[in-house]
Scaffold this active site. Structure first.
Site, PDB file in Angstrom:
ATOM      1  N   ASP A 178      -2.188  -4.493  14.536  1.00 27.84           N
ATOM      2  CA  ASP A 178      -1.750  -5.883  14.494  1.00 27.84           C
ATOM      3  C   ASP A 178      -1.111  -6.288  15.819  1.00 27.84           C
ATOM      4  OD1 ASP A 178      -2.489  -5.515  11.854  1.00 27.84           O
ATOM      5  OD2 ASP A 178      -0.794  -6.643  11.060  1.00 27.84           O
ATOM      6  N   LYS A 195       3.582  -8.384  11.830  1.00 26.14           N
ATOM      7  CA  LYS A 195       4.143  -7.179  11.226  1.00 26.14           C
ATOM      8  C   LYS A 195       3.915  -6.015  12.182  1.00 26.14           C
ATOM      9  CE  LYS A 195       1.846  -7.036   7.359  1.00 26.14           C
ATOM     10  NZ  LYS A 195       0.834  -8.040   7.795  1.00 26.14           N
ATOM     11  N   HIS A 201       0.635   0.552   2.951  1.00 29.77           N
ATOM     12  CA  HIS A 201      -0.736   1.056   2.942  1.00 29.77           C
ATOM     13  C   HIS A 201      -0.798   2.423   2.279  1.00 29.77           C
ATOM     14  CE1 HIS A 201      -0.210  -1.477   6.585  1.00 29.77           C
ATOM     15  NE2 HIS A 201      -1.301  -2.041   6.120  1.00 29.77           N
ATOM     16  N   GLY A 255      -3.980  -7.137   7.684  1.00 29.26           N
ATOM     17  CA  GLY A 255      -4.993  -6.618   6.797  1.00 29.26           C
ATOM     18  C   GLY A 255      -4.880  -7.217   5.410  1.00 29.26           C
ATOM     19  N   SER A 256      -6.028  -7.436   4.763  1.00 30.86           N
ATOM     20  CA  SER A 256      -6.010  -7.900   3.374  1.00 30.86           C
ATOM     21  C   SER A 256      -5.542  -6.763   2.474  1.00 30.86           C
ATOM     22  CB  SER A 256      -7.403  -8.380   2.971  1.00 30.86           C
ATOM     23  OG  SER A 256      -7.790  -9.501   3.729  1.00 30.86           O
ATOM     24  N   GLY A 257      -5.255  -7.114   1.226  1.00 29.69           N
ATOM     25  CA  GLY A 257      -4.745  -6.135   0.283  1.00 29.69           C
ATOM     26  C   GLY A 257      -3.272  -6.290  -0.010  1.00 29.69           C
ATOM     27  N   HIS A 258      -2.605  -7.224   0.713  1.00 30.55           N
ATOM     28  CA  HIS A 258      -1.167  -7.444   0.526  1.00 30.55           C
ATOM     29  C   HIS A 258      -0.878  -8.795  -0.131  1.00 30.55           C
ATOM     30  CE1 HIS A 258      -0.789  -3.927   2.956  1.00 30.55           C
ATOM     31  NE2 HIS A 258      -1.301  -4.518   4.023  1.00 30.55           N
TER      32      HIS A 258
END
Length: 354
Positions: A107, A102, A216, A51-54
């Site tokens: 995922d 991860k 998250h 996921g994006s945001g990391h």
């Protein structure tokens, strides 16, 4: 909500476009979305994502001596199997593709589907799941321990081994060994704000922290009162160093049989005298000055416990949007791991050597 965005639905697309414009050596596939670089040799292609945001994980680590490609999902949402399948086909070499995953349920399911699809295309493929977070055994998004900061260290070390020509099987063994020698623990001082939600992902009182938070915003061990950084780091190191003797079952892809095997993996204990690679990682909104203050306490605490800090990395590498907080990752490193760590890397967010 104050964000440097246009439309919420275009956030990921526009941000990866900006990354590729800033770094022309990177190329963007728009449909399905993945970022990649051309092969400079016939080494195994390392692919990761999530996921994006990391950011900068993962696309910021595409480069010589690290990843070949990354698949960004929507914010805090797994990429889809077709993204990883098409990405794997695009970067495949004669030595194959290794997917670094991860440990989050979405995922794992989607990456494993991509592994099977690549196998049916007669592409040599392997996968390794990373689960280094010692805060909780199971969380909102996982069965088992979460995959967090050690992912960055493993991508660097395995990337160097791929660059020198190690084969797919050797890289799988190395990545699993590094995972068994890695531990991470995170703390949130304040929550992040997901663009699609338009509000903070959880609530903390002014005098509270989340001890053992996930990337998250998942709950950790407990909500506790704020304290000075020396006391906080001491408690984090206690969790990292005393979390011993546990094992877990991991799934590995059997290329010969075209099926998944379950193997028992034992996490290695840390003992005084071990050499460590230490990462103090910002969650996105913590000033660099405070991260160095935290590193000071980590360094002093480890040295007092008899460990040697052999290498370090301080900064924002595995973030949670604009979460205020930090994590500590410890990786027990032998001479070979340190050699691979020191090998040159040339990615947008990690560069050293020639």
């Amino acid at each position: 909500m104050k964000k440097l965005i246009n439309k919420v639905e275009d956030v990921v697309k526009e941000q990866v476009e900006g990354l590729c414009l800033a770094h022309p050596e990177l190329m963007l596939s728009e449909d399905p979305c993945f970022v990649y670089r051309k092969a400079d040799n016939d080494s195994v292609a390392l692919v990761s994502g999530g996921g994006s945001g990391h950011e900068p994980m993962h696309a910021g680590f595409i480069g010589e001596g690290m990843l070949r490609a990354a698949c960004p999902g929507q914010v805090f949402t797994s990429p889809t199997p077709d993204q990883m399948f098409e990405c794997g086909k695009a970067v495949n070499t004669v030595k194959g593709v290794l997917l670094l995953i991860k440990n989050y349920t979405g995922d794992v399911l989607n990456f494993e589907t991509a592994v099977e699809l690549l196998h049916f295309e007669d592409i040599p493929v392997g996968s390794v799941t990373i689960d280094d977070d010692v805060a909780v055994k199971d969380s909102l998004y996982t069965a088992g321990r979460r995959g967090v900061g050690a992912t960055v260290l493993i991508e660097k070390i395995v990337g160097a081994a791929a660059q020198r020509g190690d084969d797919l099987g050797q890289l799988e063994v190395l990545a699993r060994d590094l995972n068994n020698k890695s531990r991470s623990f995170g703390v949130a001082l304040d929550a992040c704000m997901v663009p699609a939600a338009g509000k903070t992902s959880f609530d903390l009182a002014d005098d509270e922290i989340e001890f053992g938070v996930g990337i998250h915003g998942e709950p950790g061990i407990e909500r506790r009162k704020t304290c000075d950084v020396q006391s906080l780091v001491a408690d984090m190191l206690k969790e990292l160093l005393e979390n011993t003797g546990y094992s877990r079952t991991l799934r590995t892809w059997n290329r010969k049989e075209g099926s998944w095997d379950e193997v028992e993996a034992q996490v290695e204990d840390f003992t005084a005298g071990d050499e460590l690679i230490v990462m103090v990682n910002g969650m996105g909104a913590t000033p660099a000055s405070e991260l160095y203050g935290a590193y000071r306490e980590v360094y002093k605490g480890l040295e007092a416990a008899g460990f040697k800090v052999a290498r370090n990395l301080i900064g924002n590498y595995c973030t949670a949007l604009n979460m205020e907080g930090f994590s500590v990752t410890l990786l027990k490193a032998d001479e070979e791991a340190l050699k691979l760590w020191d090998a040159p890397v040339n990615a947008p967010s990690l560069r050293w050597g020639k």
